[in-house]
Motif scaffolding. Structure first.
Motif, PDB file in Angstrom:
ATOM      1  N   ALA A  25      -4.833  -7.574   1.226  1.00  0.00           N
ATOM      2  CA  ALA A  25      -3.740  -8.446   1.665  1.00  0.00           C
ATOM      3  C   ALA A  25      -3.918  -9.854   1.094  1.00  0.00           C
ATOM      4  N   MET A  26      -5.163 -10.334   1.077  1.00  0.00           N
ATOM      5  CA  MET A  26      -5.405 -11.680   0.545  1.00  0.00           C
ATOM      6  C   MET A  26      -5.094 -11.744  -0.948  1.00  0.00           C
ATOM      7  N   ARG A  27      -5.507 -10.694  -1.661  1.00  0.00           N
ATOM      8  CA  ARG A  27      -5.247 -10.664  -3.117  1.00  0.00           C
ATOM      9  C   ARG A  27      -3.744 -10.602  -3.392  1.00  0.00           C
ATOM     10  N   LEU A  28      -3.019  -9.857  -2.549  1.00  0.00           N
ATOM     11  CA  LEU A  28      -1.561  -9.760  -2.721  1.00  0.00           C
ATOM     12  C   LEU A  28      -0.897 -11.105  -2.495  1.00  0.00           C
ATOM     13  N   ALA A  29      -1.350 -11.797  -1.421  1.00  0.00           N
ATOM     14  CA  ALA A  29      -0.775 -13.105  -1.100  1.00  0.00           C
ATOM     15  C   ALA A  29      -1.010 -14.066  -2.263  1.00  0.00           C
ATOM     16  N   GLU A  30      -2.214 -14.006  -2.837  1.00  0.00           N
ATOM     17  CA  GLU A  30      -2.537 -14.870  -3.985  1.00  0.00           C
ATOM     18  C   GLU A  30      -1.615 -14.549  -5.149  1.00  0.00           C
ATOM     19  N   LEU A  32       1.306 -13.099  -5.193  1.00  0.00           N
ATOM     20  CA  LEU A  32       2.728 -13.430  -4.985  1.00  0.00           C
ATOM     21  C   LEU A  32       2.941 -14.923  -4.756  1.00  0.00           C
ATOM     22  N   GLY A  33       1.867 -15.641  -4.438  1.00  0.00           N
ATOM     23  CA  GLY A  33       1.998 -17.066  -4.090  1.00  0.00           C
ATOM     24  C   GLY A  33       2.635 -17.217  -2.712  1.00  0.00           C
ATOM     25  N   TRP A  34       2.370 -16.242  -1.828  1.00  0.00           N
ATOM     26  CA  TRP A  34       2.943 -16.248  -0.477  1.00  0.00           C
ATOM     27  C   TRP A  34       1.900 -16.675   0.552  1.00  0.00           C
ATOM     28  N   HIS A  35       2.363 -16.946   1.761  1.00  0.00           N
ATOM     29  CA  HIS A  35       1.459 -17.275   2.855  1.00  0.00           C
ATOM     30  C   HIS A  35       0.715 -16.003   3.272  1.00  0.00           C
ATOM     31  N   PHE A  36      -0.362 -16.206   4.035  1.00  0.00           N
ATOM     32  CA  PHE A  36      -1.200 -15.074   4.423  1.00  0.00           C
ATOM     33  C   PHE A  36      -1.516 -15.164   5.913  1.00  0.00           C
ATOM     34  N   LEU A  37      -1.315 -14.065   6.608  1.00  0.00           N
ATOM     35  CA  LEU A  37      -1.689 -14.015   8.027  1.00  0.00           C
ATOM     36  C   LEU A  37      -2.768 -12.960   8.243  1.00  0.00           C
ATOM     37  N   ASP A  38      -3.930 -13.402   8.710  1.00  0.00           N
ATOM     38  CA  ASP A  38      -5.000 -12.483   9.107  1.00  0.00           C
ATOM     39  C   ASP A  38      -4.901 -12.395  10.635  1.00  0.00           C
ATOM     40  N   PRO A 127       7.731 -19.185   0.541  1.00  0.00           N
ATOM     41  CA  PRO A 127       8.533 -18.145  -0.112  1.00  0.00           C
ATOM     42  C   PRO A 127       8.323 -16.733   0.453  1.00  0.00           C
ATOM     43  N   GLY A 128       7.325 -16.519   1.318  1.00  0.00           N
ATOM     44  CA  GLY A 128       7.107 -15.183   1.862  1.00  0.00           C
ATOM     45  C   GLY A 128       5.760 -15.104   2.555  1.00  0.00           C
ATOM     46  N   LEU A 129       5.515 -13.962   3.194  1.00  0.00           N
ATOM     47  CA  LEU A 129       4.271 -13.786   3.958  1.00  0.00           C
ATOM     48  C   LEU A 129       3.679 -12.403   3.726  1.00  0.00           C
ATOM     49  N   LEU A 216      -4.778  -1.825  -5.461  1.00  0.00           N
ATOM     50  CA  LEU A 216      -3.833  -2.878  -5.855  1.00  0.00           C
ATOM     51  C   LEU A 216      -2.819  -2.366  -6.875  1.00  0.00           C
ATOM     52  N   ARG A 217      -3.297  -1.509  -7.793  1.00  0.00           N
ATOM     53  CA  ARG A 217      -2.370  -0.954  -8.804  1.00  0.00           C
ATOM     54  C   ARG A 217      -1.271  -0.147  -8.112  1.00  0.00           C
ATOM     55  N   GLU A 218      -1.665   0.666  -7.111  1.00  0.00           N
ATOM     56  CA  GLU A 218      -0.653   1.467  -6.377  1.00  0.00           C
ATOM     57  C   GLU A 218       0.343   0.556  -5.688  1.00  0.00           C
ATOM     58  N   ILE A 219      -0.171  -0.529  -5.107  1.00  0.00           N
ATOM     59  CA  ILE A 219       0.718  -1.441  -4.373  1.00  0.00           C
ATOM     60  C   ILE A 219       1.648  -2.191  -5.332  1.00  0.00           C
ATOM     61  N   HIS A 220       1.136  -2.538  -6.513  1.00  0.00           N
ATOM     62  CA  HIS A 220       1.983  -3.238  -7.484  1.00  0.00           C
ATOM     63  C   HIS A 220       3.188  -2.395  -7.879  1.00  0.00           C
ATOM     64  N   VAL A 221       2.968  -1.074  -8.000  1.00  0.00           N
ATOM     65  CA  VAL A 221       4.081  -0.169  -8.312  1.00  0.00           C
ATOM     66  C   VAL A 221       5.117  -0.250  -7.181  1.00  0.00           C
ATOM     67  N   LEU A 222       4.632  -0.256  -5.925  1.00  0.00           N
ATOM     68  CA  LEU A 222       5.545  -0.321  -4.775  1.00  0.00           C
ATOM     69  C   LEU A 222       6.278  -1.666  -4.727  1.00  0.00           C
ATOM     70  N   LEU A 223       5.563  -2.731  -5.080  1.00  0.00           N
ATOM     71  CA  LEU A 223       6.200  -4.062  -5.085  1.00  0.00           C
ATOM     72  C   LEU A 223       7.369  -4.048  -6.065  1.00  0.00           C
ATOM     73  N   GLU A 224       7.108  -3.486  -7.236  1.00  0.00           N
ATOM     74  CA  GLU A 224       8.142  -3.452  -8.269  1.00  0.00           C
ATOM     75  C   GLU A 224       9.338  -2.640  -7.814  1.00  0.00           C
ATOM     76  N   LYS A 225       9.045  -1.471  -7.219  1.00  0.00           N
ATOM     77  CA  LYS A 225      10.113  -0.590  -6.744  1.00  0.00           C
ATOM     78  C   LYS A 225      10.975  -1.291  -5.706  1.00  0.00           C
ATOM     79  N   ASN A 226      10.351  -2.205  -4.949  1.00  0.00           N
ATOM     80  CA  ASN A 226      11.069  -2.898  -3.879  1.00  0.00           C
ATOM     81  C   ASN A 226      11.601  -4.256  -4.312  1.00  0.00           C
ATOM     82  N   GLY A 227      11.530  -4.511  -5.600  1.00  0.00           N
ATOM     83  CA  GLY A 227      12.090  -5.761  -6.134  1.00  0.00           C
ATOM     84  C   GLY A 227      11.330  -7.007  -5.675  1.00  0.00           C
ATOM     85  N   ILE A 228      10.017  -6.848  -5.418  1.00  0.00           N
ATOM     86  CA  ILE A 228       9.218  -8.006  -5.003  1.00  0.00           C
ATOM     87  C   ILE A 228       8.323  -8.404  -6.166  1.00  0.00           C
ATOM     88  N   SER A 229       8.407  -9.675  -6.567  1.00  0.00           N
ATOM     89  CA  SER A 229       7.496 -10.096  -7.638  1.00  0.00           C
ATOM     90  C   SER A 229       7.191 -11.572  -7.522  1.00  0.00           C
TER      91      SER A 229
END
Ligand code: DC
Length: 229
Positions: A25-30, A32-38, A127-129, A216-229
């Protein structure tokens, strides 16, 4: 008619402890440049505050009050996330086994969970969380744009935790850790309020045999599919 206000997008990463969700989750937030909630850190903070005040892990009402009045702050230092409670640095204590066990017990109480809802939703800002926890996709952000549920076998999670604690110089026993993890899994997934389970629309990823980068690679595919970048 006033325009409907659009809320900042959220990606949720839920799963049991040791599944790697914190790092992911932390790597994803980094990325995307989004906020992070632990969100686990909030439960852990309540545990530390309660332990310091001598509150019993069974006293739901007082624990709820402790959660509501929590004076907590998060910051970033060169070593990563730093956590302050009542203005004091308590980062080191947050991940100890004693706090893990206490926080798992008190997380079962509705008073404690309710007290933390508003605090968790306040992290949702443009821009996101990216939100890491147990009930991010099911209860706190049911409208998240992408929901990930990360799992791993209890054995793999115990071994990961063993390595982490050893590196920190804590004296640990692998068998005990494994038993504690099983016990915590049982408590987290059978509690009446917000039990640990994937949201119906979550993508479940089993990380037992995967490295962090592979997940992370699997999640990046999902991000793309969901139009998140
Ligand atoms: O993710 P963690 O190990 O830091 O979480 C600490 C405890 O808090 C864990 O036992 C489960 C609980 N928790 C929860 O019930 N709901 C959340 N959203 C996050 C954590």
């Amino acid at each position: 008619m006033p325009e409907k206000q659009t809320q900042a997008p959220v990606v949720t990463v839920d799963g049991p402890g040791g599944s790697g969700k914190g790092t992911i989750a932390m790597r994803l937030a980094e990325h995307l440049g989004w906020h992070f909630l632990d969100s686990g850190a909030l439960y852990r903070l309540v545990a530390v505050a309660a332990m310091d005040r001598g509150v019993s892990a069974d006293d739901e009402e007082t624990l709820g009050r402790v959660a509501r009045s929590l004076d907590a702050n998060f910051g970033i230092s060169e070593e990563g996330m730093v956590v302050l409670l009542d203005g004091n640095y308590i980062t080191g204590r947050l991940r100890s086994e004693t706090v893990s066990v206490f926080s798992s017990r008190i997380a079962a109480f509705p008073f404690v969970r309710e007290a933390l809802i508003v605090r968790q939703r306040a992290f949702r800002k443009p821009p996101g969380l990216v939100a890491d926890g147990r009930d991010m996709g099911t209860v706190i952000f049911p409208d998240a744009k992408l929901k990930i549920f990360l799992t791993a076998s209890a054995e793999a999670r115990a071994e990961r935790r063993y390595k982490q604690l050893k590196e920190k110089g804590e004296s640990v026993n692998l068998t005990r850790l494994f038993q504690d993890i099983k016990k915590r899994d049982e408590r987290d997934s059978t509690r009446a309020v917000s039990p640990l389970r994937p949201a119906e629309d979550a993508h479940v990823i089993d990380s037992t045999e995967l490295s962090i980068n592979e997940v992370l690679r699997e999640i990046h595919v999902l991000l793309e599919k969901n139009g998140i970048s």
